[in-house]
Design a protein around this motif. Sequence first.
Motif, mmCIF file in Angstrom:
data_model
loop_
_atom_site.group_PDB
_atom_site.id
_atom_site.type_symbol
_atom_site.label_atom_id
_atom_site.label_comp_id
_atom_site.label_asym_id
_atom_site.label_seq_id
_atom_site.Cartn_x
_atom_site.Cartn_y
_atom_site.Cartn_z
ATOM 1 N N UNK A 18 -2.304 -12.811 9.938
ATOM 2 C CA UNK A 18 -1.626 -14.082 9.653
ATOM 3 C C UNK A 18 -1.430 -14.886 10.947
ATOM 4 N N UNK A 19 -1.219 -14.209 12.069
ATOM 5 C CA UNK A 19 -1.125 -14.904 13.355
ATOM 6 C C UNK A 19 -2.446 -15.592 13.690
ATOM 7 N N UNK A 23 -2.856 -19.523 14.293
ATOM 8 C CA UNK A 23 -3.373 -20.027 15.566
ATOM 9 C C UNK A 23 -4.653 -20.825 15.370
ATOM 10 N N UNK A 24 -5.450 -20.487 14.360
ATOM 11 C CA UNK A 24 -6.667 -21.254 14.084
ATOM 12 C C UNK A 24 -6.331 -22.649 13.568
ATOM 13 N N UNK A 27 -1.239 -23.671 15.399
ATOM 14 C CA UNK A 27 0.184 -23.353 15.376
ATOM 15 C C UNK A 27 0.459 -22.325 16.471
ATOM 16 N N UNK A 28 1.498 -22.553 17.219
ATOM 17 C CA UNK A 28 1.882 -21.620 18.273
ATOM 18 C C UNK A 28 2.813 -20.568 17.689
ATOM 19 N N UNK A 29 2.474 -19.300 17.890
ATOM 20 C CA UNK A 29 3.322 -18.210 17.410
ATOM 21 C C UNK A 29 4.413 -17.939 18.449
#
Length: 73
Positions: A18-19, A23-24, A27-29
């Motif tokens: 899901x990270x 990120x694709x 979105x910054x985790x």
Amino acid sequence: MFFIFTAGSPRESHADSVKKIAESKNCKCLGSYFCKGFDTYGPFKVVGGINKNCPTEDDLKKAVEFYEKIIQA
């Protein structure tokens, strides 16, 4: 973006896919919090599940602490 989850046998790697998706999408985790949770998946259902008393009160307090750190950043 951040992730909070429970699992029968929690590991950081459970959030990897899901990270990657987040990120694709640029979105910054900011982090993830995880702990044991009640699990009735597959064979665990036959025995009534595992981690029946999870998450614990302490786990929930730690999740709130994690969230508070995220919103203060």
